[in-house]
Scaffold this active site. Structure first.
Site, PDB file in Angstrom:
ATOM      1  N   ASP A 288      -1.532  -2.958  -0.274  1.00  0.00           N
ATOM      2  CA  ASP A 288      -0.786  -2.509  -1.450  1.00  0.00           C
ATOM      3  C   ASP A 288      -1.705  -2.498  -2.673  1.00  0.00           C
ATOM      4  OD1 ASP A 288       1.564  -2.045  -3.153  1.00  0.00           O
ATOM      5  OD2 ASP A 288       1.281  -4.127  -3.771  1.00  0.00           O
TER       6      ASP A 288
ATOM      7  N   ASP B 151      -0.342  -2.048  -6.651  1.00  0.00           N
ATOM      8  CA  ASP B 151       0.279  -2.715  -7.792  1.00  0.00           C
ATOM      9  C   ASP B 151       0.751  -4.116  -7.419  1.00  0.00           C
ATOM     10  OD1 ASP B 151       0.302  -0.623  -9.910  1.00  0.00           O
ATOM     11  OD2 ASP B 151       1.452   0.481  -8.412  1.00  0.00           O
TER      12      ASP B 151
END
Length: 259
Positions: free
Chosen positions: A10, A12
């Site tokens: 991922d 953010d």
């Protein structure tokens, strides 16, 4: 911790928070690169193109390449073009989504007479944009949302995410969208297909349980939760299906891998 052959990562809350770097992120990628371990960045953020995401990562001293980026915008464009080639689309969102849609051969229009209404994170959203999207769905357009994230971690704190914007159209029309991004299998299966490895050899790394960790659980791969973004360690303890691992940050993950 098991030595996986590849990682889905991922952005953010895991690699950065807005414009703020997260300690351990660059170090973890350096470890993977030095050991020739494949990895892809799988992000629900649809606002940027792979080139723009790569530039942001490189500015944070994270060595990334455009072909390592899998965005919800790319997955959305693939999904629509496979289901309905040359379809017309009304969209809310940024340059990343518009570029992905047009490069997939789809026509982006400014009115409600379309085949699809697509909602992506739009930091310049207006009432008029939401009104056209609502009319499009009411006219029978298929309703697509790039991801269900209700909040997004930024340097200012947790700001409204794409799921929050999507909910306006959902509430107004009574129609629930087809979500493409995490935790849906659509984006994850695309990323696993790119890697070309068995699921048992791949792990998903992320901060948000409801999207990142659940995305791994939903496709049957191991998960690594980092406590650097939305979901805290205390919250993880309350989940029926916990992540395979949970670390304070990716520096700890490196230490585990080096044992």
């Amino acid at each position: 911790m098991k030595h996986y052959k590849a990682y889905l990562i991922d952005l953010d809350g895991t690699m950065y928070k807005g414009t703020d770097e997260i300690d351990g992120a660059a170090q973890f990628i350096d470890y993977l690169n030095q050991n020739n371990i494949p990895h892809l960045y799988v992000t629900n953020n649809s606002t940027k193109t792979p080139d723009e995401v790569t530039e942001k990562l490189r500015n944070m001293k994270i060595d990334a390449k455009p072909d390592e980026i899998v965005t919800s915008a790319l997955a959305t464009a693939d999904y629509i073009s496979e289901e309905h080639p040359n379809a017309s689309v009304y969209m809310l969102g940024g340059n990343g989504l518009k570029t992905a849609l047009t490069q997939a051969g789809l026509t982006v229009k400014d009115d409600e007479h379309v085949d699809y209404v697509v909602i992506g994170l739009d930091e310049e959203v207006t009432y008029e944009k939401l009104a056209v999207a609502t009319l499009g769905v009411r006219n029978g357009a298929k309703f697509i949302s790039t991801n269900p994230d209700v909040s997004i971690p930024k340097e200012r704190g947790f700001l409204p995410g794409n799921g929050a914007i999507t909910s306006v159209v959902s509430v107004s029309t009574g129609v629930q969208p087809q979500f493409i991004g995490k935790p849906e299998p659509i984006i994850m299966n695309k990323a696993i297909e790119i890697l070309g490895l068995d699921k048992s050899d791949v792990a998903m790394v992320g901060d948000l349980y409801d999207t990142d960790i659940m995305s791994g659980i939903n496709v049957g791969i191991d998960t690594i939760h980092v406590q650097t973004g939305v979901t805290t360690y205390e919250e993880i303890q309350t989940k029926d299906v916990p992540p395979t691992h949970s670390f304070a940050d990716l520096n700890v993950a490196i230490s585990e891998l080096e044992k």
